[in-house]
Every structure is written in C-alpha cells, then in structure tokens.
Design an enzyme around this catalytic site. Structure first.
Site, PDB file in Angstrom:
ATOM      1  N   CYS A   1       0.831  -1.202   0.000  1.00 58.78           N
ATOM      2  CA  CYS A   1       0.000   0.000   0.000  1.00 58.78           C
ATOM      3  C   CYS A   1       0.872   1.260   0.000  1.00 58.78           C
ATOM      4  CB  CYS A   1      -0.984  -0.039   1.166  1.00 58.78           C
ATOM      5  SG  CYS A   1      -2.433   1.013   0.907  1.00 58.78           S
TER       6      CYS A   1
ATOM      7  N   HIS B   1      -4.045  -5.095  -0.369  1.00 65.59           N
ATOM      8  CA  HIS B   1      -3.670  -5.686   0.916  1.00 65.59           C
ATOM      9  C   HIS B   1      -3.748  -7.210   0.837  1.00 65.59           C
ATOM     10  CE1 HIS B   1      -3.238  -2.221   3.650  1.00 65.59           C
ATOM     11  NE2 HIS B   1      -4.006  -1.626   2.758  1.00 65.59           N
TER      12      HIS B   1
ATOM     13  N   GLU C   1      -3.080  -9.366   2.984  1.00 65.91           N
ATOM     14  CA  GLU C   1      -3.566  -9.962   4.233  1.00 65.91           C
ATOM     15  C   GLU C   1      -5.076  -9.857   4.374  1.00 65.91           C
ATOM     16  OE1 GLU C   1      -3.945  -5.783   5.106  1.00 65.91           O
ATOM     17  OE2 GLU C   1      -2.444  -6.932   4.018  1.00 65.91           O
TER      18      GLU C   1
END
Length: 371
Positions: free
Chosen positions: A261, A346, A348
């Site tokens: 990011c 992202h 995750e």
C-alpha cells in the site's frame, strides 16, 4: 433500529456545500476529514481501526451496520487478530441504518464503542447520495457532527487532507518487537501497519521488529534483518520526502523487501516512478487484480486514494506484477535489479478474501533464499 436513543441530531456537511441531516450516535462532537467510502459489506471493526483511515470520515455503503456488534480484543504475541490497531483511526462514521447486535461474541454495541473512543457517528443518512456525489466530483473534505450544530463550517474546512502529515500519529515512537519461532528478523518500517500484516509475518515464523518510519538505514541494519517490509499508512505519499530518501539508502543493502500500500507508493517514488491522487480511490474487499506472471485473476482488498495510474508511471527496471482490469491502475511490481516486490492492495485482507495471502509465502522464500 433506534434501540438506544433517537433524539441526538447528526449532521454531515460536505465541502461542496451539501448538508445532510441524520441521527447522531457514538460520541458527541465535531470532526473534520476527507470524505471517503467503502463498499465492504462487513469488517467495520477492522476498517475503523485501520490506520490508513486516519484523517478520513468513513462512509459505508452497505445499509445495515452494527448487527454483529464489537468483539473483545484478541491478541497473539502482542498482535491483534480481530482489529487492525489499538484504537479507532477514522475521524467519524457515516451509515444508513444502525442495527442492534446479535452475535455470541459481541461485547459492546457499535454506539458504545464509538462513544468510548470519542468518535462521532451519524446514521439515517442517504449514503448512496453521498457516494454518487463523491464519485462524480471526487473526494472532498467534510464535517461530521453528532449532538452539536456546525457553525461557520468554512472555518473547519480550511484544513486540507493532502497537505497534512498523518503518519506522525500512526507510526510508533520506538521499536516494538514481536518474537517469532525462528531467528529470521524482518524489520517493518511502520507508517501505521495493520495488525493483519503483522499476523501474516508471525504465522510464517518471523521475528518482527517494527521501527518508526523515520529510522535511518544504519539504525535499521542494527537489528541485522534478513528482510524488510514497508507498511501501509495514511495520507499523501508525495509529502513523505524523508521516507523516500531513507528507502533509497536502505535498498542499497539489497535485502528482500516487500512494500504494501503506502510502502508500495514509497518504493515507487524512491525508484523514480510516479504516484498520483485518484478521483475517489479504491476502498472495497472485492477489487479484481490480474497477475501478469500467470494470467490469473484474484479478488483483493483495497484501501488507497493514491496509485500508479498507468504502466508508464512505474519505475525503470521494474515489471508490472499486478494491475486492476477495471481502470488499469498498477497494483504491484517486481524489480529486476533489487530484491523488491510490492502490492498496492492488501494481501492480508482483514477484512476481505484470502486469495493472495500467498504473497507472504513468496516473501518468505525471498528471505530464506528459496525464491
């Protein structure tokens, strides 16, 4: 559902002069921030605690919010597994309908949580109208007020999101260590990292050392890292010239490096690429990306208002790894000289799909020498 008190006035005032009236909840008060929206249907505890939302008022498009309440914080080795930071980071919350929670692990209502953290919320707002305005005119500053009338809104709106340095509030003041199962140290340059990223590193056995974002290359190398991660964080990356300079210095050590990011944006600028403001950004848990190395498509979680807008803006000696087929934005790259990979999205998730958690497996292989 008006299950606690429906007498508190709430207001949302947009920079273009639009005033919307609703019902206030959470803490009474006035907050100012950039108006942004997410289309996520769930995950409001994670979204509200995501440090990337610092300085922003979050509008959630899904009409029913609050129905599973707010759980108790759960930690593994000092890492939160169900929130993205220790506190609410967004300046305020705007929703259509506030619903009563009904879930076994709910410890408090959304109203109680916002109240305890001093964050105002407003419901009963036509969030679709807000989103249509932002999509057509672009993100803009706004005011959220709960239980308080807004006088002289022009004074509040003198603040501009793009001109403020928010990572000074989200970066740690001193190193934080999360001991892993192996001696492999990964240093995280922490601009406001989501705990979901920390947890993915922990699951892969790394000892994670989080350092302030202004740490020099020499200080970082004092921890003898085997890998580096430049984290997500809030604000305008083009203001972070010191962080860009530090990145240029640390990459000369040629350590395996992952940028996520904001970290992806810092790496891009440090190597000569361009990062620009988007009209209204990507904030959702269902954004497609294409992996250019395999041709596969993945559904991913996004939260960014800046991006590499075209393939012409990537740094030299890099090849595009991921791109968004909807608008062509570059969502990740691989450097051909340095040992660096990046993702704008992202991997995750939290909230969102786990399609691309394998990015952390790829990073681990880079660190232990199997890539």
């Amino acid at each position: 559902m008006d299950y606690y008190n429906n007498d508190t006035p709430g207001y949302v005032y947009l920079e273009d002069g639009t005033l919307m009236k609703g019902i206030g909840f959470g803490a009474k008060g006035i907050r100012v921030g950039e108006i942004v929206f997410t289309t996520s249907m769930n995950g409001y505890p994670e979204s509200l605690t995501d440090p990337s939302y610092k300085g922003q008022i979050l509008v959630i498009t899904h009409p029913l919010i609050g129905n599973y309440g707010v759980p108790e914080k759960n930690y593994v080795n000092g890492i939160l597994t169900n929130f993205e930071s220790e506190r609410i980071q967004a300046e305020g919350l705007v929703i259509s309908e506030l619903t009563e929670p009904f879930k076994w692990n709910s410890k408090q209502t959304l109203h109680e949580w916002l109240l305890s953290e001093g964050i105002p919320g407003v419901y009963g707002i036509d969030t679709r109208a807000v989103v249509k305005r932002v999509r057509s005119r672009g993100v803009m500053m706004g005011i959220i007020a709960s239980g308080v009338e807004v006088n002289n809104p022009e004074e509040y709106l003198k603040k501009k999101y793009d001109e403020m340095n928010f990572i000074q509030y989200t970066s740690p003041k001193a190193p934080i260590i999360h001991q892993g199962k192996t001696g492999d140290v990964v240093v995280v340059v922490d601009c406001g990292i989501k705990h979901g990223i920390l947890y993915q590193l922990y699951l892969r056995g790394f000892t994670v050392v989080r350092v302030p974002c202004n740490y020099s290359a020499d200080k970082i190398m004092d921890f003898y890292p085997k890998g580096l991660l430049f984290s997500n964080g809030p604000g305008n990356p083009n203001l972070l010239t010191d962080l860009v300079k530090n990145f240029r210095e640390i990459i000369e050590y040629n350590l395996p490096t992952l940028g996520i990011c904001l970290g992806h944006q810092i790496a891009t600028m440090a190597l000569g690429g361009k990062v620009k403001k988007m009209k209204f950004g990507h904030r959702a848990i269902n954004k497609p990306v294409i992996d250019t190395t395999t041709g596969k498509s993945y559904i991913t979680t996004h939260n960014h208002g800046y991006a590499i807008l075209s393939k012409q803006d990537v740094p030299i000696h890099t090849r595009v790894w991921f791109y968004n087929p909807d608008d062509g934005t570059v969502e990740g790259w691989i450097h051909e000289k340095y040992n660096i990979i990046t993702t704008q999205f992202h991997p995750e998730a939290r909230p969102g799909p786990w399609d691309v958690t394998w990015v952390f497996d790829k990073f681990k292989k880079m660190v232990v020498g199997d890539a």
